[in-house]
Design an enzyme around this catalytic site. Structure first.
Site, mmCIF file in Angstrom:
data_model
loop_
_atom_site.group_PDB
_atom_site.id
_atom_site.type_symbol
_atom_site.label_atom_id
_atom_site.label_comp_id
_atom_site.label_asym_id
_atom_site.label_seq_id
_atom_site.Cartn_x
_atom_site.Cartn_y
_atom_site.Cartn_z
ATOM 1 N N GLU A 1 0.836 -1.192 0.000
ATOM 2 C CA GLU A 1 0.000 0.000 0.000
ATOM 3 C C GLU A 1 0.873 1.245 0.000
ATOM 4 O O GLU A 1 0.372 2.361 0.113
ATOM 5 C CB GLU A 1 -0.977 0.016 1.184
ATOM 6 C CG GLU A 1 -0.309 -0.022 2.545
ATOM 7 C CD GLU A 1 -0.622 1.193 3.383
ATOM 8 O OE1 GLU A 1 -1.770 1.354 3.757
ATOM 9 O OE2 GLU A 1 0.311 1.973 3.660
ATOM 10 N N CYS B 1 -3.294 -4.724 3.629
ATOM 11 C CA CYS B 1 -2.309 -5.650 4.191
ATOM 12 C C CYS B 1 -2.347 -7.046 3.572
ATOM 13 O O CYS B 1 -1.560 -7.902 3.955
ATOM 14 C CB CYS B 1 -2.487 -5.751 5.706
ATOM 15 S SG CYS B 1 -2.227 -4.172 6.521
ATOM 16 N N THR C 1 2.220 1.306 15.485
ATOM 17 C CA THR C 1 2.469 0.007 14.861
ATOM 18 C C THR C 1 2.910 0.076 13.398
ATOM 19 O O THR C 1 3.594 -0.826 12.927
ATOM 20 C CB THR C 1 1.202 -0.864 14.946
ATOM 21 O OG1 THR C 1 0.100 -0.118 14.425
ATOM 22 C CG2 THR C 1 0.918 -1.276 16.379
ATOM 23 N N ARG D 1 -12.834 1.317 16.295
ATOM 24 C CA ARG D 1 -13.184 -0.024 16.795
ATOM 25 C C ARG D 1 -13.770 -0.918 15.714
ATOM 26 O O ARG D 1 -13.777 -2.138 15.844
ATOM 27 C CB ARG D 1 -14.174 0.101 17.939
ATOM 28 C CG ARG D 1 -13.529 0.653 19.175
ATOM 29 C CD ARG D 1 -14.423 0.492 20.358
ATOM 30 N NE ARG D 1 -13.687 0.787 21.564
ATOM 31 C CZ ARG D 1 -14.147 0.519 22.770
ATOM 32 N NH1 ARG D 1 -15.316 -0.045 22.915
ATOM 33 N NH2 ARG D 1 -13.421 0.798 23.822
ATOM 34 N N THR E 1 -12.518 -1.664 13.092
ATOM 35 C CA THR E 1 -11.470 -2.479 12.471
ATOM 36 C C THR E 1 -11.371 -3.865 13.124
ATOM 37 O O THR E 1 -10.728 -4.749 12.570
ATOM 38 C CB THR E 1 -10.088 -1.799 12.574
ATOM 39 O OG1 THR E 1 -9.793 -1.582 13.951
ATOM 40 C CG2 THR E 1 -10.071 -0.475 11.848
ATOM 41 N N HIS F 1 -2.391 -12.360 10.264
ATOM 42 C CA HIS F 1 -2.000 -10.956 10.109
ATOM 43 C C HIS F 1 -1.826 -10.369 11.501
ATOM 44 O O HIS F 1 -2.558 -10.707 12.426
ATOM 45 C CB HIS F 1 -3.057 -10.179 9.311
ATOM 46 C CG HIS F 1 -2.721 -8.732 9.191
ATOM 47 N ND1 HIS F 1 -1.503 -8.309 8.719
ATOM 48 C CD2 HIS F 1 -3.409 -7.600 9.520
ATOM 49 C CE1 HIS F 1 -1.469 -6.987 8.750
ATOM 50 N NE2 HIS F 1 -2.607 -6.528 9.235
ATOM 51 N N LYS G 1 -2.346 -8.451 20.201
ATOM 52 C CA LYS G 1 -3.597 -8.992 20.746
ATOM 53 C C LYS G 1 -4.471 -9.666 19.676
ATOM 54 O O LYS G 1 -4.983 -10.763 19.876
ATOM 55 C CB LYS G 1 -4.380 -7.834 21.387
ATOM 56 C CG LYS G 1 -5.263 -8.252 22.529
ATOM 57 C CD LYS G 1 -6.184 -7.142 22.992
ATOM 58 C CE LYS G 1 -5.497 -5.827 23.342
ATOM 59 N NZ LYS G 1 -6.454 -4.764 23.664
ATOM 60 N N ASN H 1 3.740 -3.533 12.650
ATOM 61 C CA ASN H 1 2.887 -4.069 11.592
ATOM 62 C C ASN H 1 3.451 -3.645 10.243
ATOM 63 O O ASN H 1 3.356 -2.471 9.868
ATOM 64 C CB ASN H 1 1.458 -3.532 11.773
ATOM 65 C CG ASN H 1 0.517 -3.975 10.662
ATOM 66 O OD1 ASN H 1 0.882 -4.782 9.805
ATOM 67 N ND2 ASN H 1 -0.696 -3.448 10.676
ATOM 68 N N SER I 1 -7.403 -4.781 4.912
ATOM 69 C CA SER I 1 -8.573 -3.931 5.101
ATOM 70 C C SER I 1 -9.272 -3.691 3.780
ATOM 71 O O SER I 1 -8.656 -3.635 2.724
ATOM 72 C CB SER I 1 -8.157 -2.589 5.712
ATOM 73 O OG SER I 1 -7.750 -2.800 7.032
#
Lengths: 352, 134
Positions: free
Chosen positions: A86, A118, A159, A206, A208, A241, A246, A273, A303
């Site tokens: 990207e 991603c 990240t 959120r 995501t 991914h 978490k 990331n 995404s």
């Protein structure tokens, strides 16, 4: 039992060479927190930052050189080079042709850039398996690489990092990891995007999580297990991914994987990331330690949104192949810590 | 701009992948490619890849850079003696100027050399860095 969702080429294919690259600069989460909130740590310990002379193309070239060295191929044998990212340095002009020239693979090959946030790199991997699996070519190179940008002060800044990995797909009888099947799951889900001419992406906060990352990762991973009549216990390792630490842990747990199965391929705490490079660099780290007979599940997430899921089986060829190029951990250990000021300079955040 | 594009394009083999030449008469490795052997003076036009491995022969750190390279200061320029023999002038990267030493083993990487402004091309080429795996 299966419902025909599995993708499997008529000619068996696998990975004949893999390679990673991670830039050496590290920005600790605590340093970002110091600047923006005075204290705290952030969701990962630190992230990899590209130097002043690095971008997606230079990252792709080094990862690809490592893959070619391991495959033991002449670069002219590649019939395709596809770079998923990207953060392609040009809006118009392929990264892939430059990578092809740098490897010495040009001119008789396909070359194109893939874009799917991603999962652009695993999309390229699926396409490479199609090309080789159909017999159109014997070898195809798929790369996922990024120099991801987070808006200063945004939670993504903790990240968004730089790195990538490259994989050469070839006939299964030359492979170090044979693909037993793959599957893709996509929907139109606006969890993260970047409009044209914008420097930084926007995201749905959120949103995501459950509707995007978890729904697609678990749907693709779960369907692949179902189609192959397998469970998490049939695998030695799994890679998801990794936008943080978490999320992959939770997705793995819901699909029945243990912490021990995902630990070797979970690099986000050390490098952040790397977007299109993230699940693929985790996969590269696992290939660096895998033994013949091991089974590996790889599930990307991009995404927009979608996931690619793959089941791999390691062959005897892995042992001789490994030491032909630097290991993923060689790059991770090559660590130079920087502060937020140098980070701002290296990533072009200081403007006149 | 057009002249720069054509010139950069012509040099892509040597810049991106350190492609040199080998003399068909005396066997010497040649870099940069010049089509005439510097050793025996005979025609030498056979392209040949170089390993990219070498060591720092000598070096100097640049604080006042020529036009186009200002964003990268301070950076170190070295003469790198390649394993195959040729000596190449190149930037070092991924190393602090204070850590550079004569005799240091280095390897070629392809990096951004400069850009032709905000709208122009990005120029890529060889640099050298301390070897990741010695």
């Amino acid at each position: 039992m299966g419902e025909g969702r599995l993708m499997k080429s008529q000619r068996a294919v696998g990975i004949v060479g893999h390679g990673a690259y991670v830039p050496m600069y590290r920005l600790p989460g605590a340093e970002i927190a110091r600047v923006w909130s005075g204290a705290g740590r952030g969701p990962v310990r630190e992230k990899a930052v590209a130097g002043l002379d690095e971008d997606t193309i230079t990252i792709a070239i080094e990862a690809a050189r490592n893959a070619v060295a391991r495959a033991g191929l002449a670069p002219e044998q590649l019939r395709a080079i596809w770079v998923g990212s990207e953060s392609h340095p040009y809006a118009v002009k392929p990264s892939s042709t430059l990578v092809a020239e740098a490897l010495g693979a040009a001119p008789y090959l396909l070359a194109a850039d893939f874009e799917f946030a991603c999962k652009a790199g695993t999309e390229a991997l699926q396409a490479a398996m199609g090309l080789v699996g159909s017999g159109m070519g014997d070898y195809a190179l798929a790369i996922g690489a990024d120099t991801a940008q987070g808006r200063p002060g945004d939670e993504l800044e903790y990240t968004a990092s730089s790195g990538g990995s490259a994989f050469i797909i070839g006939p299964a009888d030359h492979a170090v990891a044979i693909c037993r099947g793959s599957l893709s799951y996509v929907t139109d889900t606006p969890d993260f995007w970047r409009r044209a001419y914008q420097h930084y992406p926007s995201h749905g906060g959120r949103f995501t999580g459950e509707p995007a990352y978890f729904h697609h990762s678990e749907s693709a991973g779960g369907a692949l297990l179902d189609e192959l009549s397998m469970t998490a216990k049939d695998f030695t390792y799994a890679i998801f991914h990794q936008p943080n630490v978490k999320f992959p842990g939770r997705a793995a747990e819901r699909l029945g994987f243990t912490a021990a199965q995902i630990e070797p391929g979970l690099l986000s705490n050390l490098i952040g990331n790397t977007y299109a490079g993230a699940s693929l660099t985790g996969f590269s780290a696992v290939l660096d330690i895998a033994q013949p007979g091991d089974r590996i599940m790889l599930v990307s997430f991009g995404s927009g949104a979608g996931s690619d899921a793959f089941a791999w089986e390691i062959t005897d060829r892995i042992s001789s192949h490994r030491d032909m190029a630097p290991l993923t951990t060689d790059y991770i250990k090559r660590r130079v810590e920087i502060d937020y000021a140098l980070y701002a300079r290296y990533r072009g955040k200081l403007r006149d | 701009m057009e002249a720069k594009v054509a010139n950069d394009w012509r040099l892509r083999g040597q810049r991106y992948r350190l492609e040199g030449e080998v003399c068909g008469h005396c066997g010497v490795a040649i870099f940069p490619p010049r089509d005439i052997c510097p050793e025996c003076g005979k025609p030498a036009k056979t392209p040949a890849p170089l390993s990219g491995r070498g060591e720092v022969y000598t070096f100097s750190t640049v604080y006042n850079a020529p036009e186009g390279f200002e964003p990268y200061t301070p950076y170190t320029v070295a003469l790198v003696k390649l394993e195959e023999g040729p000596v190449v002038t190149a930037q070092l990267t991924d190393v602090a100027p204070k850590d550079v030493q004569i005799g240091m083993p280095v390897e070629m990487v392809t990096r951004r050399l400069r850009t032709h402004g905000e709208e122009g091309t990005i120029v890529y080429g060889y640099k050298f860095r301390p070897r990741v795996r010695v």
